[in-house]
Structures are given as C-alpha cells and as structure tokens.
Design a protein around this motif. Sequence first.
Motif, PDB file in Angstrom:
ATOM      1  N   VAL A 106      37.750  45.574  46.307  1.00 61.52           N
ATOM      2  CA  VAL A 106      37.440  43.758  46.137  1.00 61.52           C
ATOM      3  C   VAL A 106      36.097  43.514  46.203  1.00 61.52           C
ATOM      4  O   VAL A 106      35.324  43.023  45.822  1.00 61.52           O
ATOM      5  CB  VAL A 106      38.707  43.498  46.566  1.00 61.52           C
ATOM      6  CG1 VAL A 106      38.185  41.625  45.679  1.00 61.52           C
ATOM      7  CG2 VAL A 106      39.907  43.375  45.563  1.00 61.52           C
ATOM      8  N   ALA A 107      35.973  43.896  47.916  1.00 62.41           N
ATOM      9  CA  ALA A 107      35.347  43.764  48.877  1.00 62.41           C
ATOM     10  C   ALA A 107      34.013  44.008  48.707  1.00 62.41           C
ATOM     11  O   ALA A 107      32.828  43.669  48.065  1.00 62.41           O
ATOM     12  CB  ALA A 107      35.237  44.380  50.369  1.00 62.41           C
ATOM     13  N   ARG A 108      33.759  45.196  47.788  1.00 65.03           N
ATOM     14  CA  ARG A 108      32.658  46.660  47.221  1.00 65.03           C
ATOM     15  C   ARG A 108      31.981  45.170  46.347  1.00 65.03           C
ATOM     16  O   ARG A 108      31.110  45.602  45.682  1.00 65.03           O
ATOM     17  CB  ARG A 108      32.808  47.018  46.952  1.00 65.03           C
ATOM     18  CG  ARG A 108      31.636  49.039  46.478  1.00 65.03           C
ATOM     19  CD  ARG A 108      31.990  49.654  46.164  1.00 65.03           C
ATOM     20  NE  ARG A 108      33.055  50.371  45.172  1.00 65.03           N
ATOM     21  CZ  ARG A 108      32.204  50.672  43.920  1.00 65.03           C
ATOM     22  NH1 ARG A 108      30.921  50.416  44.008  1.00 65.03           N
ATOM     23  NH2 ARG A 108      32.839  50.359  43.192  1.00 65.03           N
ATOM     24  N   LEU A 109      32.904  45.422  45.358  1.00 60.95           N
ATOM     25  CA  LEU A 109      32.489  44.157  43.678  1.00 60.95           C
ATOM     26  C   LEU A 109      32.064  44.002  44.100  1.00 60.95           C
ATOM     27  O   LEU A 109      31.003  42.853  43.643  1.00 60.95           O
ATOM     28  CB  LEU A 109      33.662  44.883  43.790  1.00 60.95           C
ATOM     29  CG  LEU A 109      34.112  46.011  42.566  1.00 60.95           C
ATOM     30  CD1 LEU A 109      34.897  45.836  42.022  1.00 60.95           C
ATOM     31  CD2 LEU A 109      33.115  46.932  42.368  1.00 60.95           C
ATOM     32  N   VAL A 110      32.449  42.606  45.345  1.00 56.54           N
ATOM     33  CA  VAL A 110      32.116  41.369  45.600  1.00 56.54           C
ATOM     34  C   VAL A 110      30.408  41.441  46.431  1.00 56.54           C
ATOM     35  O   VAL A 110      29.882  40.509  45.517  1.00 56.54           O
ATOM     36  CB  VAL A 110      33.052  40.058  46.638  1.00 56.54           C
ATOM     37  CG1 VAL A 110      32.710  38.982  46.807  1.00 56.54           C
ATOM     38  CG2 VAL A 110      34.377  40.017  45.156  1.00 56.54           C
ATOM     39  N   ALA A 111      30.891  41.870  46.948  1.00 59.14           N
ATOM     40  CA  ALA A 111      29.268  42.587  47.395  1.00 59.14           C
ATOM     41  C   ALA A 111      28.295  42.510  47.270  1.00 59.14           C
ATOM     42  O   ALA A 111      27.463  42.162  47.250  1.00 59.14           O
ATOM     43  CB  ALA A 111      29.485  43.864  49.078  1.00 59.14           C
ATOM     44  N   ALA A 112      28.330  43.331  45.667  1.00 62.25           N
ATOM     45  CA  ALA A 112      28.090  43.620  44.568  1.00 62.25           C
ATOM     46  C   ALA A 112      27.838  42.828  43.603  1.00 62.25           C
ATOM     47  O   ALA A 112      27.269  43.145  42.443  1.00 62.25           O
ATOM     48  CB  ALA A 112      27.949  44.913  44.052  1.00 62.25           C
ATOM     49  N   GLY A 113      27.996  41.416  43.813  1.00 66.35           N
ATOM     50  CA  GLY A 113      27.464  40.279  42.609  1.00 66.35           C
ATOM     51  C   GLY A 113      29.719  40.018  41.933  1.00 66.35           C
ATOM     52  O   GLY A 113      28.935  38.796  40.742  1.00 66.35           O
ATOM     53  N   ALA A 114      30.186  40.677  41.783  1.00 69.88           N
ATOM     54  CA  ALA A 114      31.267  40.219  41.547  1.00 69.88           C
ATOM     55  C   ALA A 114      32.057  38.993  42.176  1.00 69.88           C
ATOM     56  O   ALA A 114      31.707  38.209  43.250  1.00 69.88           O
ATOM     57  CB  ALA A 114      32.595  41.145  41.450  1.00 69.88           C
TER      58      ALA A 114
END
Length: 141
Positions: A106-114
Amino acid sequence: MAHTFQVTVDCSDPHPLADWWAQALGWQREPSDEAFIERMVAAGHARASDTLRHRGELVWADGAALVHPDGGMPRLLFQRVPEPKTGKNRVHLDVRVGAEAVEAEVARLVAAGARELHRASQGPHSWVTLADPEGNELCIS
C-alpha cells in the motif's frame, strides 16, 4: 467450454496509466509492432494522428496493453475513452500480496500515485481499497 479473455480499463491517458500498472503489478508492456502500425498508416487504414511516440516507441494513441511476464495471465488493456470516471467501478482487480506484505505494498503504490480509499475486513480476510492515478479501484490483500 474454455474461453480466453482480457480485462479492459477505460481511461483518459492509456500509456502513462499502463506504465503505472506495469510498475504496480510487475508486469510488462506489450511490445508495439511499429512496422505494422506504419503499414496501416501508409495504406490509409489509420491516420498518423492515431499514433504517438511513447518512451521512444511508435504506439497506437488510444490503447496500451500489459502482459504477465510468464504469459499465463489475462492481458490488461488500457483504452482511451472521452468521458471521465464518475462512479465506483463495477469490476476491479484484487491484488493478493499476502497479509505480511499489505502495508508495504500500500505504501509503495501510494508513493507511486495511488490514493487510499478505505480498509475493510470480512471474517479472517482484510483488504485495502486504493484508487490508481485515474481513480480506478483496486484492492490489496
């Protein structure tokens, strides 16, 4: 009866969104057949304006596809549509990473724009619902 299928995602800008999903899933963009595209334009079956260069590659402007690195999963197609997303998706992807990896993913995808939408659980199962950069939902579990 056996069927094959692809999952199609409507979007306003297919190539950047396909790039985002390729990174999110660890999948690969389907290679473009530049010679085929050039032949279609030269023969008058398509216009040059139907194409664009994305990361140096000649592609169809209105679509981009992803394939699983092993080739064993359905293809994901991102296709341009004129209207913006206005409501909840009726179909979405559930991306299973394992309970121990959910928070990091979740943290990785939010950092990528999610964007995180909500968290939920049912019995022993829990998931996090995210929206991709264009607002399409996906669940991480």
